[in-house]
Design a protein around this motif. Structure first.
Motif, PDB file in Angstrom:
ATOM      1  N   GLU A   1       0.885  -1.296   0.185  1.00  0.00           N
ATOM      2  CA  GLU A   1       0.088   0.033  -0.043  1.00  0.00           C
ATOM      3  C   GLU A   1       0.758   1.107   0.060  1.00  0.00           C
ATOM      4  O   GLU A   1       0.536   2.197  -0.566  1.00  0.00           O
ATOM      5  CB  GLU A   1      -0.908   0.090   1.246  1.00  0.00           C
ATOM      6  CG  GLU A   1      -1.972   1.080   1.190  1.00  0.00           C
ATOM      7  CD  GLU A   1      -2.858   1.027   2.369  1.00  0.00           C
ATOM      8  OE1 GLU A   1      -3.479   2.260   2.558  1.00  0.00           O
ATOM      9  OE2 GLU A   1      -2.587   0.019   3.004  1.00  0.00           O
ATOM     10  N   ALA A   2       2.008   1.149   0.693  1.00  0.00           N
ATOM     11  CA  ALA A   2       2.872   2.333   0.594  1.00  0.00           C
ATOM     12  C   ALA A   2       3.569   2.456  -0.563  1.00  0.00           C
ATOM     13  O   ALA A   2       3.508   3.739  -0.925  1.00  0.00           O
ATOM     14  CB  ALA A   2       4.004   2.145   1.733  1.00  0.00           C
ATOM     15  N   ARG A   3       3.958   1.362  -1.421  1.00  0.00           N
ATOM     16  CA  ARG A   3       4.406   1.564  -2.511  1.00  0.00           C
ATOM     17  C   ARG A   3       3.472   2.082  -3.490  1.00  0.00           C
ATOM     18  O   ARG A   3       3.650   3.074  -4.277  1.00  0.00           O
ATOM     19  CB  ARG A   3       4.865   0.317  -3.181  1.00  0.00           C
ATOM     20  CG  ARG A   3       6.131  -0.331  -2.333  1.00  0.00           C
ATOM     21  CD  ARG A   3       6.677  -1.661  -2.737  1.00  0.00           C
ATOM     22  NE  ARG A   3       7.661  -2.273  -2.131  1.00  0.00           N
ATOM     23  CZ  ARG A   3       8.292  -3.222  -2.267  1.00  0.00           C
ATOM     24  NH1 ARG A   3       7.623  -3.928  -3.290  1.00  0.00           N
ATOM     25  NH2 ARG A   3       9.291  -3.584  -1.515  1.00  0.00           N
ATOM     26  N   LEU A   4       2.225   1.656  -3.448  1.00  0.00           N
ATOM     27  CA  LEU A   4       1.080   2.252  -4.540  1.00  0.00           C
ATOM     28  C   LEU A   4       0.847   3.726  -4.337  1.00  0.00           C
ATOM     29  O   LEU A   4       0.768   4.403  -5.104  1.00  0.00           O
ATOM     30  CB  LEU A   4      -0.363   1.280  -4.271  1.00  0.00           C
ATOM     31  CG  LEU A   4      -0.196   0.119  -4.449  1.00  0.00           C
ATOM     32  CD1 LEU A   4      -1.562  -0.458  -3.995  1.00  0.00           C
ATOM     33  CD2 LEU A   4      -0.032   0.251  -6.063  1.00  0.00           C
ATOM     34  N   VAL A   5       0.997   4.205  -2.966  1.00  0.00           N
ATOM     35  CA  VAL A   5       0.838   5.492  -2.621  1.00  0.00           C
ATOM     36  C   VAL A   5       1.933   6.294  -3.365  1.00  0.00           C
ATOM     37  O   VAL A   5       2.057   7.352  -3.619  1.00  0.00           O
ATOM     38  CB  VAL A   5       0.531   5.789  -1.183  1.00  0.00           C
ATOM     39  CG1 VAL A   5       0.865   7.316  -0.737  1.00  0.00           C
ATOM     40  CG2 VAL A   5      -0.514   5.296  -0.475  1.00  0.00           C
ATOM     41  N   ALA A   6       3.333   5.734  -3.001  1.00  0.00           N
ATOM     42  CA  ALA A   6       4.328   6.272  -3.689  1.00  0.00           C
ATOM     43  C   ALA A   6       4.132   6.606  -5.071  1.00  0.00           C
ATOM     44  O   ALA A   6       4.637   7.435  -5.909  1.00  0.00           O
ATOM     45  CB  ALA A   6       5.591   5.795  -3.243  1.00  0.00           C
ATOM     46  N   MET A   7       3.650   5.407  -5.750  1.00  0.00           N
ATOM     47  CA  MET A   7       3.346   5.505  -7.208  1.00  0.00           C
ATOM     48  C   MET A   7       2.164   6.362  -7.781  1.00  0.00           C
ATOM     49  O   MET A   7       2.443   7.111  -8.497  1.00  0.00           O
ATOM     50  CB  MET A   7       3.048   3.847  -7.614  1.00  0.00           C
ATOM     51  CG  MET A   7       4.028   3.092  -7.508  1.00  0.00           C
ATOM     52  SD  MET A   7       3.553   1.233  -8.173  1.00  0.00           S
ATOM     53  CE  MET A   7       3.179   1.352  -9.788  1.00  0.00           C
TER      54      MET A   7
ATOM     55  N   ASP B   1       1.860   9.174  -6.132  1.00  0.00           N
ATOM     56  CA  ASP B   1       2.671  10.416  -6.191  1.00  0.00           C
ATOM     57  C   ASP B   1       3.276  10.683  -7.403  1.00  0.00           C
ATOM     58  O   ASP B   1       3.292  11.696  -7.791  1.00  0.00           O
ATOM     59  CB  ASP B   1       3.288  10.507  -4.823  1.00  0.00           C
ATOM     60  CG  ASP B   1       4.120  11.775  -4.706  1.00  0.00           C
ATOM     61  OD1 ASP B   1       3.485  12.647  -4.629  1.00  0.00           O
ATOM     62  OD2 ASP B   1       5.403  11.932  -4.770  1.00  0.00           O
ATOM     63  N   VAL B   2       4.032   9.670  -7.796  1.00  0.00           N
ATOM     64  CA  VAL B   2       4.816   9.771  -9.057  1.00  0.00           C
ATOM     65  C   VAL B   2       4.118   9.832 -10.303  1.00  0.00           C
ATOM     66  O   VAL B   2       4.173  10.992 -11.203  1.00  0.00           O
ATOM     67  CB  VAL B   2       5.680   8.585  -9.378  1.00  0.00           C
ATOM     68  CG1 VAL B   2       6.235   8.398 -10.827  1.00  0.00           C
ATOM     69  CG2 VAL B   2       6.613   8.434  -8.483  1.00  0.00           C
ATOM     70  N   GLY B   3       2.628   9.260 -10.201  1.00  0.00           N
ATOM     71  CA  GLY B   3       1.643   9.327 -11.347  1.00  0.00           C
ATOM     72  C   GLY B   3       1.153  11.023 -11.115  1.00  0.00           C
ATOM     73  O   GLY B   3       1.104  11.437 -12.384  1.00  0.00           O
TER      74      GLY B   3
ATOM     75  N   ARG C   1       2.849  13.659 -10.466  1.00  0.00           N
ATOM     76  CA  ARG C   1       4.125  14.273 -10.796  1.00  0.00           C
ATOM     77  C   ARG C   1       4.067  14.292 -12.208  1.00  0.00           C
ATOM     78  O   ARG C   1       4.290  15.349 -13.066  1.00  0.00           O
ATOM     79  CB  ARG C   1       5.210  13.939 -10.094  1.00  0.00           C
ATOM     80  CG  ARG C   1       5.306  14.231  -8.654  1.00  0.00           C
ATOM     81  CD  ARG C   1       6.864  13.976  -8.141  1.00  0.00           C
ATOM     82  NE  ARG C   1       6.680  14.013  -6.762  1.00  0.00           N
ATOM     83  CZ  ARG C   1       7.849  13.855  -5.960  1.00  0.00           C
ATOM     84  NH1 ARG C   1       8.833  13.605  -6.328  1.00  0.00           N
ATOM     85  NH2 ARG C   1       7.613  14.260  -4.659  1.00  0.00           N
ATOM     86  N   LEU C   2       3.788  13.095 -12.911  1.00  0.00           N
ATOM     87  CA  LEU C   2       3.686  12.847 -14.500  1.00  0.00           C
ATOM     88  C   LEU C   2       3.000  13.555 -15.020  1.00  0.00           C
ATOM     89  O   LEU C   2       2.987  14.210 -15.782  1.00  0.00           O
ATOM     90  CB  LEU C   2       3.936  11.356 -14.536  1.00  0.00           C
ATOM     91  CG  LEU C   2       5.142  10.611 -14.320  1.00  0.00           C
ATOM     92  CD1 LEU C   2       4.830   8.982 -14.633  1.00  0.00           C
ATOM     93  CD2 LEU C   2       6.348  11.077 -15.157  1.00  0.00           C
ATOM     94  N   ALA C   3       1.515  13.665 -14.215  1.00  0.00           N
ATOM     95  CA  ALA C   3       0.292  14.215 -14.936  1.00  0.00           C
ATOM     96  C   ALA C   3       0.542  15.853 -14.991  1.00  0.00           C
ATOM     97  O   ALA C   3       0.422  16.475 -16.016  1.00  0.00           O
ATOM     98  CB  ALA C   3      -0.813  13.861 -14.084  1.00  0.00           C
ATOM     99  N   SER C   4       1.280  16.221 -14.029  1.00  0.00           N
ATOM    100  CA  SER C   4       1.639  17.623 -13.756  1.00  0.00           C
ATOM    101  C   SER C   4       2.736  18.189 -15.153  1.00  0.00           C
ATOM    102  O   SER C   4       2.377  19.067 -15.718  1.00  0.00           O
ATOM    103  CB  SER C   4       2.228  18.020 -12.600  1.00  0.00           C
ATOM    104  OG  SER C   4       2.424  19.380 -12.552  1.00  0.00           O
ATOM    105  N   VAL C   5       3.723  17.116 -15.130  1.00  0.00           N
ATOM    106  CA  VAL C   5       4.867  17.193 -16.242  1.00  0.00           C
ATOM    107  C   VAL C   5       4.063  17.071 -17.741  1.00  0.00           C
ATOM    108  O   VAL C   5       4.157  18.189 -18.442  1.00  0.00           O
ATOM    109  CB  VAL C   5       5.834  16.476 -16.132  1.00  0.00           C
ATOM    110  CG1 VAL C   5       6.597  16.282 -17.376  1.00  0.00           C
ATOM    111  CG2 VAL C   5       6.712  16.520 -14.975  1.00  0.00           C
ATOM    112  N   GLU C   6       3.071  16.221 -17.692  1.00  0.00           N
ATOM    113  CA  GLU C   6       2.286  16.174 -18.887  1.00  0.00           C
ATOM    114  C   GLU C   6       1.490  17.472 -19.186  1.00  0.00           C
ATOM    115  O   GLU C   6       1.599  17.847 -20.425  1.00  0.00           O
ATOM    116  CB  GLU C   6       1.474  15.056 -18.837  1.00  0.00           C
ATOM    117  CG  GLU C   6       0.629  14.545 -20.275  1.00  0.00           C
ATOM    118  CD  GLU C   6      -0.050  13.162 -20.296  1.00  0.00           C
ATOM    119  OE1 GLU C   6      -0.694  13.011 -21.192  1.00  0.00           O
ATOM    120  OE2 GLU C   6      -0.351  12.639 -19.152  1.00  0.00           O
TER     121      GLU C   6
END
Length: 219
Positions: free
Chosen positions: A83-89, A91-93, A95-100
């Motif tokens: 679950e912690a890894r999913l939360v981190a993912m 967060d990365v998603g 950030r990628l959406a913001s960059v996109e």
């Protein structure tokens, strides 16, 4: 002999010692009772569950249940880590959406700028107030369609007529080309026909195939 006072003091001392011993004995009995009670509370469920004669089997079963519980706890820990890894993912998603989104905005701005530079009017694309540079490459203007008149021509200047020409060149002012591969490279009011050429001058005409006029007036 012993004085009466000494006898009274000795009697009092013995009474105090006897009372202390009685108090300690009562405390030991109470402690033993409490220990026995706790032990009976621990043993009674096992004895009642195992029927009193199958204590070893019951202990084994409890050990199995313990291992199952520990396994469930281990699975729970792994699920928490996932679950912690999913939360981190996530967060990365984000950030990628913001960059996109930023890239999309930048791309939209570039497209708007290109539309400002290249203005489309019907089948014509106009470049207004901008220079067009071809660096380390070639600028090719052509048509390979048979009878495609009015296409594949390079036109420089104003007032020219190329609607009946293909793969031709016309420059200068108010010049006319027709047929396949004609060229008028300068002057004014000159005319070149199929595979003919006029280099310049005024009111010059080259109609015959492979004919040419270098310049002058009225040739």
């Amino acid at each position: 002999g012993v004085k009466p006072t000494q006898r009274r003091n000795s009697g009092r001392a013995c009474s105090r010692v006897g009372a202390t011993e009685t108090k300690h004995s009562m405390m030991h009995q109470a402690t033993a009772t409490i220990i026995a009670l706790h032990f009976s509370l621990l043993v009674t469920p096992i004895a009642s569950y195992a029927g009193g004669d199958e204590l070893d089997d019951t202990v084994s079963m409890l050990a199995i249940q313990r291992s199952v519980v520990e396994g469930k706890l281990d699975v729970a820990a792994r699920l928490a880590a996932m679950e912690a890894r999913l939360v981190a993912m996530e967060d990365v998603g984000a950030r990628l959406a913001s960059v996109e989104a930023k890239l999309h905005t930048c791309q939209s701005q570039k497209i708007d700028k290109l539309l400002e530079i290249f203005q489309i009017k019907g089948r014509t694309v106009e470049i207004d107030n901008y220079d067009f540079v071809v660096h380390d490459a070639n600028l090719m203007v052509l048509t390979d369609s048979a009878g495609a008149m009015g296409r594949g021509n390079l036109v420089v200047g104003t007032g020219h007529n190329w609607t009946h020409a293909s793969n031709g060149i016309v420059a200068g002012q108010d010049n006319t080309i027709s047929g396949n591969h004609p060229s008028v490279t300068g002057g004014a009011n000159n005319t070149a026909g199929d595979t003919a050429s006029v280099s310049g001058g005024l009111h010059n005409t080259a109609i015959g195939s492979y004919s040419s006029v270098s310049g002058g007036t009225g040739n």
